[in-house]
Design a protein around this motif. Sequence first.
Motif, PDB file in Angstrom:
ATOM      1  N   LEU A  67       0.842  -1.191   0.000  1.00 29.97           N
ATOM      2  CA  LEU A  67       0.000   0.000   0.000  1.00 29.97           C
ATOM      3  C   LEU A  67       0.881   1.247   0.000  1.00 29.97           C
ATOM      4  CD1 LEU A  67      -2.784   1.486   0.423  1.00 29.97           C
ATOM      5  CD2 LEU A  67      -2.199   1.454   2.856  1.00 29.97           C
ATOM      6  N   TYR A  68       0.648   2.135  -0.961  1.00 33.43           N
ATOM      7  CA  TYR A  68       1.283   3.453  -0.992  1.00 33.43           C
ATOM      8  C   TYR A  68       0.182   4.479  -0.728  1.00 33.43           C
ATOM      9  CZ  TYR A  68       5.808   2.168  -3.089  1.00 33.43           C
ATOM     10  OH  TYR A  68       7.058   1.664  -3.327  1.00 33.43           O
ATOM     11  N   VAL A  88      -1.894  -1.240  -4.002  1.00 34.81           N
ATOM     12  CA  VAL A  88      -2.938  -0.215  -3.937  1.00 34.81           C
ATOM     13  C   VAL A  88      -2.263   1.106  -3.635  1.00 34.81           C
ATOM     14  CG1 VAL A  88      -4.966   0.617  -2.674  1.00 34.81           C
ATOM     15  CG2 VAL A  88      -4.689  -1.830  -3.105  1.00 34.81           C
ATOM     16  N   TRP A  89      -2.741   2.199  -4.278  1.00 39.59           N
ATOM     17  CA  TRP A  89      -2.224   3.520  -3.936  1.00 39.59           C
ATOM     18  C   TRP A  89      -3.354   4.521  -3.887  1.00 39.59           C
ATOM     19  CZ3 TRP A  89      -1.497   1.196  -8.608  1.00 39.59           C
ATOM     20  CH2 TRP A  89      -1.963   1.859  -9.732  1.00 39.59           C
ATOM     21  N   GLY A  95       1.527   7.254  -6.016  1.00 42.81           N
ATOM     22  CA  GLY A  95       1.648   5.828  -6.266  1.00 42.81           C
ATOM     23  C   GLY A  95       2.990   5.475  -6.853  1.00 42.81           C
ATOM     24  N   PRO A  96       3.272   4.197  -6.881  1.00 43.86           N
ATOM     25  CA  PRO A  96       4.566   3.725  -7.362  1.00 43.86           C
ATOM     26  C   PRO A  96       4.569   3.499  -8.863  1.00 43.86           C
ATOM     27  CG  PRO A  96       3.298   1.878  -6.572  1.00 43.86           C
ATOM     28  CD  PRO A  96       2.460   3.115  -6.336  1.00 43.86           C
ATOM     29  N   THR A  97       5.767   3.447  -9.408  1.00 40.58           N
ATOM     30  CA  THR A  97       5.970   2.916 -10.748  1.00 40.58           C
ATOM     31  C   THR A  97       6.187   1.422 -10.563  1.00 40.58           C
ATOM     32  OG1 THR A  97       6.976   4.960 -11.515  1.00 40.58           O
ATOM     33  CG2 THR A  97       7.472   2.946 -12.772  1.00 40.58           C
ATOM     34  N   VAL A  98       5.372   0.618 -11.226  1.00 42.97           N
ATOM     35  CA  VAL A  98       5.459  -0.836 -11.093  1.00 42.97           C
ATOM     36  C   VAL A  98       6.135  -1.362 -12.350  1.00 42.97           C
ATOM     37  CG1 VAL A  98       4.152  -2.969 -10.773  1.00 42.97           C
ATOM     38  CG2 VAL A  98       3.354  -0.846  -9.703  1.00 42.97           C
ATOM     39  N   GLU A 109      -4.489  -1.461  -8.066  1.00 48.35           N
ATOM     40  CA  GLU A 109      -5.589  -0.502  -8.070  1.00 48.35           C
ATOM     41  C   GLU A 109      -5.196   0.852  -7.512  1.00 48.35           C
ATOM     42  OE1 GLU A 109      -8.633  -1.217  -9.167  1.00 48.35           O
ATOM     43  OE2 GLU A 109      -8.615  -3.394  -9.213  1.00 48.35           O
ATOM     44  N   ASP A 110      -5.815   1.906  -8.059  1.00 43.65           N
ATOM     45  CA  ASP A 110      -5.758   3.199  -7.385  1.00 43.65           C
ATOM     46  C   ASP A 110      -6.944   3.269  -6.427  1.00 43.65           C
ATOM     47  OD1 ASP A 110      -7.984   3.732  -8.932  1.00 43.65           O
ATOM     48  OD2 ASP A 110      -6.941   5.082 -10.280  1.00 43.65           O
TER      49      ASP A 110
END
Length: 135
Positions: A67-68, A88-89, A95-98, A109-110
Amino acid sequence: LQGTVTAGVFLHRVSGVIERPLIEDVGPRPLDARFGYGIQVTGETQSPSVAHVRQCVVRRVDLAGILYESALGTISGSVVTGGDFSVVWLPPMFGPTVTADNVLAGAVEDEPSLQAQMSGAPAPPPMALPGGDGE
């Protein structure tokens, strides 16, 4: 880390690198059955945390592997399985770069999508991102 509650690793209002832990069996908080994250990174909207998650294994978590919240960073070379959500962010502008070299079982998911899922819809199907070799 095995058998924790609420979160396996928790970074709050700091930046850093989380590299190569094995995090398993993270349950919800006993008080109210909430949370249950393998890795939780939180910051503030005006001052987001930055966390780089590298080569982590997160298995059997209650809600989300990573979680971010008001945080930025990257997730690379990691395996996340066993939760309803892998990553999840929130809010959506963070949010992260995946990267493509992760294996993620559960939705990525956002926050608006997460809220829709948590409204009683069934857990999303597992999803695997392609490996770094272009497969």
